[in-house]
Design a protein around this motif. Structure first.
Motif, PDB file in Angstrom:
ATOM      1  N   ARG A  50       9.699  83.254  15.513  1.00 53.32           N
ATOM      2  CA  ARG A  50       9.872  82.222  16.531  1.00 53.32           C
ATOM      3  C   ARG A  50      11.342  81.867  16.729  1.00 53.32           C
ATOM      4  NH1 ARG A  50       4.750  78.099  15.345  1.00 53.32           N
ATOM      5  NH2 ARG A  50       3.130  79.598  15.987  1.00 53.32           N
ATOM      6  N   ARG A  51      12.120  81.931  15.663  1.00 51.50           N
ATOM      7  CA  ARG A  51      13.540  81.607  15.792  1.00 51.50           C
ATOM      8  C   ARG A  51      14.230  82.580  16.744  1.00 51.50           C
ATOM      9  NH1 ARG A  51      16.893  80.670  10.380  1.00 51.50           N
ATOM     10  NH2 ARG A  51      15.335  78.994  10.315  1.00 51.50           N
ATOM     11  N   ALA A  52      13.905  83.854  16.631  1.00 54.10           N
ATOM     12  CA  ALA A  52      14.499  84.849  17.534  1.00 54.10           C
ATOM     13  C   ALA A  52      14.053  84.596  18.967  1.00 54.10           C
ATOM     14  CB  ALA A  52      14.109  86.255  17.092  1.00 54.10           C
ATOM     15  N   GLY A  53      12.788  84.232  19.155  1.00 53.04           N
ATOM     16  CA  GLY A  53      12.289  83.926  20.487  1.00 53.04           C
ATOM     17  C   GLY A  53      12.942  82.694  21.080  1.00 53.04           C
ATOM     18  N   ALA A  54      13.229  81.694  20.226  1.00 53.48           N
ATOM     19  CA  ALA A  54      13.902  80.496  20.711  1.00 53.48           C
ATOM     20  C   ALA A  54      15.320  80.815  21.165  1.00 53.48           C
ATOM     21  CB  ALA A  54      13.920  79.430  19.618  1.00 53.48           C
ATOM     22  N   LEU A  55      16.018  81.659  20.408  1.00 59.55           N
ATOM     23  CA  LEU A  55      17.367  82.077  20.807  1.00 59.55           C
ATOM     24  C   LEU A  55      17.328  82.826  22.129  1.00 59.55           C
ATOM     25  CD1 LEU A  55      20.399  82.558  20.288  1.00 59.55           C
ATOM     26  CD2 LEU A  55      19.736  84.594  18.962  1.00 59.55           C
ATOM     27  N   PHE A  56      16.394  83.747  22.243  1.00 64.53           N
ATOM     28  CA  PHE A  56      16.230  84.514  23.478  1.00 64.53           C
ATOM     29  C   PHE A  56      15.992  83.591  24.664  1.00 64.53           C
ATOM     30  CE2 PHE A  56      12.878  86.362  26.277  1.00 64.53           C
ATOM     31  CZ  PHE A  56      13.635  87.340  26.903  1.00 64.53           C
ATOM     32  N   THR A  57      15.096  82.615  24.508  1.00 61.10           N
ATOM     33  CA  THR A  57      14.785  81.685  25.594  1.00 61.10           C
ATOM     34  C   THR A  57      15.985  80.824  25.952  1.00 61.10           C
ATOM     35  OG1 THR A  57      12.472  81.624  24.869  1.00 61.10           O
ATOM     36  CG2 THR A  57      13.214  79.840  26.311  1.00 61.10           C
ATOM     37  N   ARG A 185      -0.301  86.331  25.155  1.00 62.24           N
ATOM     38  CA  ARG A 185      -0.774  86.643  23.803  1.00 62.24           C
ATOM     39  C   ARG A 185      -0.824  88.154  23.589  1.00 62.24           C
ATOM     40  NH1 ARG A 185      -6.021  82.559  23.642  1.00 62.24           N
ATOM     41  NH2 ARG A 185      -4.852  80.604  23.919  1.00 62.24           N
ATOM     42  N   SER A 186      -0.130  88.588  22.567  1.00 64.97           N
ATOM     43  CA  SER A 186      -0.163  89.994  22.175  1.00 64.97           C
ATOM     44  C   SER A 186       0.422  90.088  20.786  1.00 64.97           C
ATOM     45  CB  SER A 186       0.644  90.868  23.146  1.00 64.97           C
ATOM     46  OG  SER A 186       2.026  90.586  23.031  1.00 64.97           O
ATOM     47  N   ALA A 187       0.221  91.228  20.135  1.00 67.88           N
ATOM     48  CA  ALA A 187       0.761  91.389  18.790  1.00 67.88           C
ATOM     49  C   ALA A 187       2.278  91.268  18.794  1.00 67.88           C
ATOM     50  CB  ALA A 187       0.325  92.732  18.222  1.00 67.88           C
ATOM     51  N   ARG A 188       2.938  91.805  19.819  1.00 70.66           N
ATOM     52  CA  ARG A 188       4.395  91.798  19.856  1.00 70.66           C
ATOM     53  C   ARG A 188       4.958  90.395  20.091  1.00 70.66           C
ATOM     54  NH1 ARG A 188       8.863  95.006  20.602  1.00 70.66           N
ATOM     55  NH2 ARG A 188      10.521  94.174  21.951  1.00 70.66           N
ATOM     56  N   TYR A 189       4.285  89.611  20.942  1.00 70.18           N
ATOM     57  CA  TYR A 189       4.859  88.345  21.364  1.00 70.18           C
ATOM     58  C   TYR A 189       4.171  87.120  20.757  1.00 70.18           C
ATOM     59  CZ  TYR A 189       7.178  91.277  24.810  1.00 70.18           C
ATOM     60  OH  TYR A 189       7.941  92.247  25.422  1.00 70.18           O
ATOM     61  N   ALA A 190       3.308  87.324  19.784  1.00 71.49           N
ATOM     62  CA  ALA A 190       2.574  86.202  19.194  1.00 71.49           C
ATOM     63  C   ALA A 190       3.509  85.110  18.688  1.00 71.49           C
ATOM     64  CB  ALA A 190       1.692  86.693  18.059  1.00 71.49           C
ATOM     65  N   ARG A 191       4.638  85.487  18.118  1.00 69.63           N
ATOM     66  CA  ARG A 191       5.609  84.519  17.621  1.00 69.63           C
ATOM     67  C   ARG A 191       6.881  84.498  18.480  1.00 69.63           C
ATOM     68  NH1 ARG A 191       4.226  82.547  12.754  1.00 69.63           N
ATOM     69  NH2 ARG A 191       6.359  81.960  12.227  1.00 69.63           N
ATOM     70  N   PHE A 192       7.354  85.660  18.866  1.00 68.12           N
ATOM     71  CA  PHE A 192       8.593  85.742  19.643  1.00 68.12           C
ATOM     72  C   PHE A 192       8.456  85.011  20.981  1.00 68.12           C
ATOM     73  CE2 PHE A 192      11.420  87.881  22.693  1.00 68.12           C
ATOM     74  CZ  PHE A 192      12.628  87.825  22.014  1.00 68.12           C
TER      75      PHE A 192
END
Length: 328
Positions: A50-57, A185-192
Motif C-alpha cells: 500500500r505504501r508504494a501505491g500511495a506514493l504512486f497516487t 480488485r485483482s491479485a496485482r492491485y489488491a494492495r497497490f
C-alpha cells in the motif's frame, strides 16, 4: 467580482459546450497521454504494498494538480487566458457526449438484434465479460455504466472545477483515471491500488449524491416521475457495494422504471449485487432514455458549476475586503 472567477464560470460553460459539440478527440487525447505516463510510473514504482501505491497516487495526481495551480496562477490577471485555460481543461476532462453516443449506439445494435456487435461494443463502456450476455443484460450493463459515468465523467469534474478551477478539473480526472487503471480488485492491485481507489471514492462522495438528486429532478425527460425516482433512490442507494455508484444507479433505475443489479461477470471474477429499482429489466428502448437523462443532468450540473464558481469568487473577494478592513 474578481474577473478570474467570471472567467472560470464562463470557461466551465464553454468547455461543456465544446464537449457537447465535438466530444473527445479521436487521437492524441490528453487523458490517454496521462494514462501512458501513469503506466510508465507504475512500472518504476510498483510493489505489492500500500505504501508504494500511495506514493504512486500522490505523484500521479499531484503533478496535474500542481500544473493546474501553476497555469492558473500564471494567467490570473489575464481574463481571456484564464477563460481559455479553464475551457480547455473542462473540455479535456469531460466525457458526456461520448457517453451518450455509446448508449445510443448500443441501443441501435440491440434494436437490430445484432448481439455480436452489441457485445463487441460493451467494452467502450465497462469491463464486464460480454460473451454470454443477452439483450437485457447488455442493456442493463449499459444503463448502469451511463448512470455511474454521468457522475464520473460529467458531474464530478464540473463539481471540482467549480471549487478549485483548472487544478480541480485536472486533479479529479487524474484520480479517476488511476482508479480505472489500478483501483479494481485483482491479485496485482489488491494492495497497490488501495490509495487510488480510496481517493476516487472520497472525491466522488459529493458529486455522486448530487448526480442522484439531479437525476430525480430531470426524470420527466425519460418519462419518469421525480417522486417515484426519489422513492427508489432513498430506498436502494445504500444497497450497492460502492459508496457512490449506488447513488447514481438507483436514481437512474427509478427515472427509467427498470430494475438494475444482479450478477456481473468480469474477466476472471464475478459479483452478485442487490437489485435496484422496480419494474422490468431494461431493454434497447431504455438506453436512449438513459442518454437523455444523462444529458439533462449534465446541463443542470454545468449551470450549478458556473454559479458555484461565481459564488466562490464573490465570497473570496468579500473575505479579502473584510480582512483588509480589520487590518486597518
Amino acid at each position: 467580482m474578481p474577473y478570474r472567477w467570471t472567467a472560470d464560470a464562463a470557461g466551465l460553460i464553454a468547455g461543456y459546450l465544446l464537449d457537447a459539440a465535438i466530444g473527445d478527440p479521436r487521437r492524441y487525447h490528453p487523458v490517454a497521454g496521462f494514462g501512458t505516463a501513469a503506466a510508465a510510473l507504475e512500472h518504476r514504482v510498483y510493489q505489492p504494498r500500500r505504501r508504494a501505491g500511495a506514493l504512486f497516487t500522490a505523484v500521479a495526481v499531484g503533478v496535474p494538480v500542481v500544473a493546474g495551480l501553476a497555469a492558473g496562477r500564471a494567467v490570473r490577471r489575464v481574463p481571456a487566458a484564464r477563460f481559455a485555460l479553464t475551457a480547455a481543461a473542462t473540455w479535456t476532462v469531460l466525457g458526456g457526449r461520448t457517453l451518450r453516443k455509446e448508449s445510443r449506439v448500443m441501443a441501435r445494435h440491440l434494436q437490430a438484434g445484432d448481439l455480436a456487435a452489441a457485445r463487441g461494443r460493451l467494452n467502450h463502456l465497462c469491463g464486464r465479460d460480454p460473451s454470454t450476455l443477452d439483450e437485457p443484460e447488455l442493456a442493463r450493463a449499459t444503463v448502469e455504466s451511463v448512470a455511474e459515468n454521468t457522475s464520473d465523467a460529467v458531474v464530478a469534474p464540473l463539481f471540482w472545477g467549480a471549487l478549485l478551477g483548472p487544478a480541480g478539473l485536472l486533479g479529479y480526472r487524474a484520480a479517476n483515471t488511476l482508479d480505472a487503471m489500478v483501483g479494481h480488485r485483482s491479485a496485482r492491485y489488491a494492495r497497490f491500488g488501495t490509495a487510488s481507489a480510496r481517493l476516487d471514492d472520497l472525491l466522488n462522495l459529493a458529486p455522486s449524491r448530487l448526480t442522484g438528486l439531479l437525476t430525480i429532478v430531470v426524470a420527466p425527460v425519460a418519462g419518469g416521475s421525480p417522486r417515484e425516482t426519489m422513492r427508489v433512490w432513498r430506498r436502494d442507494r445504500g444497497d450497492h457495494p460502492s459508496p457512490n455508484a449506488g447513488q447514481c444507479e438507483s436514481a437512474m433505475a427509478g427515472a427509467l422504471g427498470v430494475r438494475l443489479g444482479g450478477r456481473n461477470v468480469y474477466f476472471g471474477r464475478s459479483e452478485t449485487r442487490p437489485f435496484l429499482g422496480d419494474g422490468p429489466r431494461p431493454g434497447a428502448v431504455h438506453l436512449k432514455r438513459a442518454a437523455r437523462v444523462s444529458g439533462a443532468v449534465g446541463v443542470a450540473a454545468v449551470v450549478l458549476a458556473a454559479g458555484g464558481a461565481l459564488v466562490r469568487g464573490g465570497s473570496g473577494a468579500a473575505l479579502r475586503r473584510l480582512g483588509k478592513g480589520e487590518a486597518r
